[in-house]
Design a protein around this motif. Sequence first.
Motif, PDB file in Angstrom:
ATOM      1  N   PRO A  28      39.132  45.240  41.051  1.00  0.00           N
ATOM      2  CA  PRO A  28      38.907  44.520  39.800  1.00  0.00           C
ATOM      3  C   PRO A  28      39.266  45.353  38.573  1.00  0.00           C
ATOM      4  O   PRO A  28      39.103  46.575  38.567  1.00  0.00           O
ATOM      5  N   ASN A  29      39.758  44.669  37.552  1.00  0.00           N
ATOM      6  CA  ASN A  29      39.913  45.317  36.255  1.00  0.00           C
ATOM      7  C   ASN A  29      38.525  45.652  35.719  1.00  0.00           C
ATOM      8  O   ASN A  29      37.549  44.956  36.036  1.00  0.00           O
ATOM      9  N   PRO A  30      38.406  46.709  34.905  1.00  0.00           N
ATOM     10  CA  PRO A  30      37.092  47.041  34.322  1.00  0.00           C
ATOM     11  C   PRO A  30      36.473  45.829  33.617  1.00  0.00           C
ATOM     12  O   PRO A  30      37.141  45.106  32.885  1.00  0.00           O
ATOM     13  N   GLY A  31      35.204  45.623  33.901  1.00  0.00           N
ATOM     14  CA  GLY A  31      34.472  44.513  33.301  1.00  0.00           C
ATOM     15  C   GLY A  31      34.554  43.212  34.075  1.00  0.00           C
ATOM     16  O   GLY A  31      33.884  42.244  33.707  1.00  0.00           O
ATOM     17  N   PHE A  32      35.358  43.158  35.129  1.00  0.00           N
ATOM     18  CA  PHE A  32      35.516  41.917  35.893  1.00  0.00           C
ATOM     19  C   PHE A  32      34.913  41.990  37.297  1.00  0.00           C
ATOM     20  O   PHE A  32      35.103  41.084  38.113  1.00  0.00           O
ATOM     21  N   GLU A  33      34.177  43.060  37.598  1.00  0.00           N
ATOM     22  CA  GLU A  33      33.602  43.222  38.931  1.00  0.00           C
ATOM     23  C   GLU A  33      32.683  42.050  39.292  1.00  0.00           C
ATOM     24  O   GLU A  33      32.770  41.504  40.397  1.00  0.00           O
ATOM     25  N   TRP A  57      41.560  39.075  36.463  1.00  0.00           N
ATOM     26  CA  TRP A  57      40.432  39.831  37.011  1.00  0.00           C
ATOM     27  C   TRP A  57      40.867  41.076  37.776  1.00  0.00           C
ATOM     28  O   TRP A  57      40.086  41.978  37.987  1.00  0.00           O
ATOM     29  N   HIS A  58      42.096  41.108  38.268  1.00  0.00           N
ATOM     30  CA  HIS A  58      42.521  42.149  39.207  1.00  0.00           C
ATOM     31  C   HIS A  58      43.531  43.128  38.602  1.00  0.00           C
ATOM     32  O   HIS A  58      44.453  42.717  37.896  1.00  0.00           O
ATOM     33  N   ALA A  59      43.360  44.407  38.940  1.00  0.00           N
ATOM     34  CA  ALA A  59      44.306  45.441  38.525  1.00  0.00           C
ATOM     35  C   ALA A  59      45.606  45.335  39.322  1.00  0.00           C
ATOM     36  O   ALA A  59      46.659  45.732  38.854  1.00  0.00           O
ATOM     37  N   SER A  60      45.517  44.798  40.521  1.00  0.00           N
ATOM     38  CA  SER A  60      46.671  44.570  41.394  1.00  0.00           C
ATOM     39  C   SER A  60      46.324  43.407  42.310  1.00  0.00           C
ATOM     40  O   SER A  60      45.149  43.083  42.484  1.00  0.00           O
ATOM     41  N   GLY A  69      30.937  54.471  46.344  1.00  0.00           N
ATOM     42  CA  GLY A  69      31.576  55.523  45.586  1.00  0.00           C
ATOM     43  C   GLY A  69      32.947  55.172  45.044  1.00  0.00           C
ATOM     44  O   GLY A  69      33.665  56.028  44.546  1.00  0.00           O
ATOM     45  N   GLY A  70      33.337  53.919  45.153  1.00  0.00           N
ATOM     46  CA  GLY A  70      34.648  53.496  44.647  1.00  0.00           C
ATOM     47  C   GLY A  70      34.523  52.173  43.933  1.00  0.00           C
ATOM     48  O   GLY A  70      33.462  51.576  43.873  1.00  0.00           O
ATOM     49  N   GLY A  71      35.629  51.697  43.420  1.00  0.00           N
ATOM     50  CA  GLY A  71      35.599  50.472  42.647  1.00  0.00           C
ATOM     51  C   GLY A  71      36.104  49.245  43.381  1.00  0.00           C
ATOM     52  O   GLY A  71      36.204  48.180  42.778  1.00  0.00           O
ATOM     53  N   ARG A  72      36.416  49.399  44.672  1.00  0.00           N
ATOM     54  CA  ARG A  72      36.974  48.251  45.391  1.00  0.00           C
ATOM     55  C   ARG A  72      35.877  47.349  45.947  1.00  0.00           C
ATOM     56  O   ARG A  72      34.768  47.794  46.241  1.00  0.00           O
ATOM     57  N   ILE A  73      36.221  46.078  46.069  1.00  0.00           N
ATOM     58  CA  ILE A  73      35.363  45.083  46.700  1.00  0.00           C
ATOM     59  C   ILE A  73      36.147  44.528  47.879  1.00  0.00           C
ATOM     60  O   ILE A  73      37.304  44.137  47.734  1.00  0.00           O
ATOM     61  N   VAL A  74      35.504  44.511  49.044  1.00  0.00           N
ATOM     62  CA  VAL A  74      36.185  44.096  50.264  1.00  0.00           C
ATOM     63  C   VAL A  74      35.528  42.827  50.798  1.00  0.00           C
ATOM     64  O   VAL A  74      34.320  42.782  51.006  1.00  0.00           O
TER      65      VAL A  74
END
Length: 104
Positions: A10-15, A81-84, A45-50
């Motif tokens: 997610p882009n910052p603020g869109f988690e 919402w997504h960085a990629s 410990g990371g910013g990914r959502i699976v």
Amino acid sequence: MFIHMSIHVPNPGFEQAVLASMNRVRLAALGTPGLVHIGPWREDGGGRIVGIAMWESRALWEAALPGLFAIAEADDPDGAWHASPPERILLEDAWVMPPDDLVD
């Protein structure tokens, strides 16, 4: 068994928006024939959502796929919402019976 994983950055603020969308898909999927388990997971410990969805078979996943993806795509039509783009991983059961000499 068949597993569909989607890895979201997610882009910052869109988690929270990504999690809310994934939970809407989860709620819509509950009760779908062949679905064993579905839900989002946060990387420790990371910013990914699976997203992990376990199905009885690939055929049952494919039958449900159009409706479930339509829900997710309707939430975020412009990709803000997504960085990629989310990475998709499809996993097929590779469990093999052990040789007879290893089975009691």
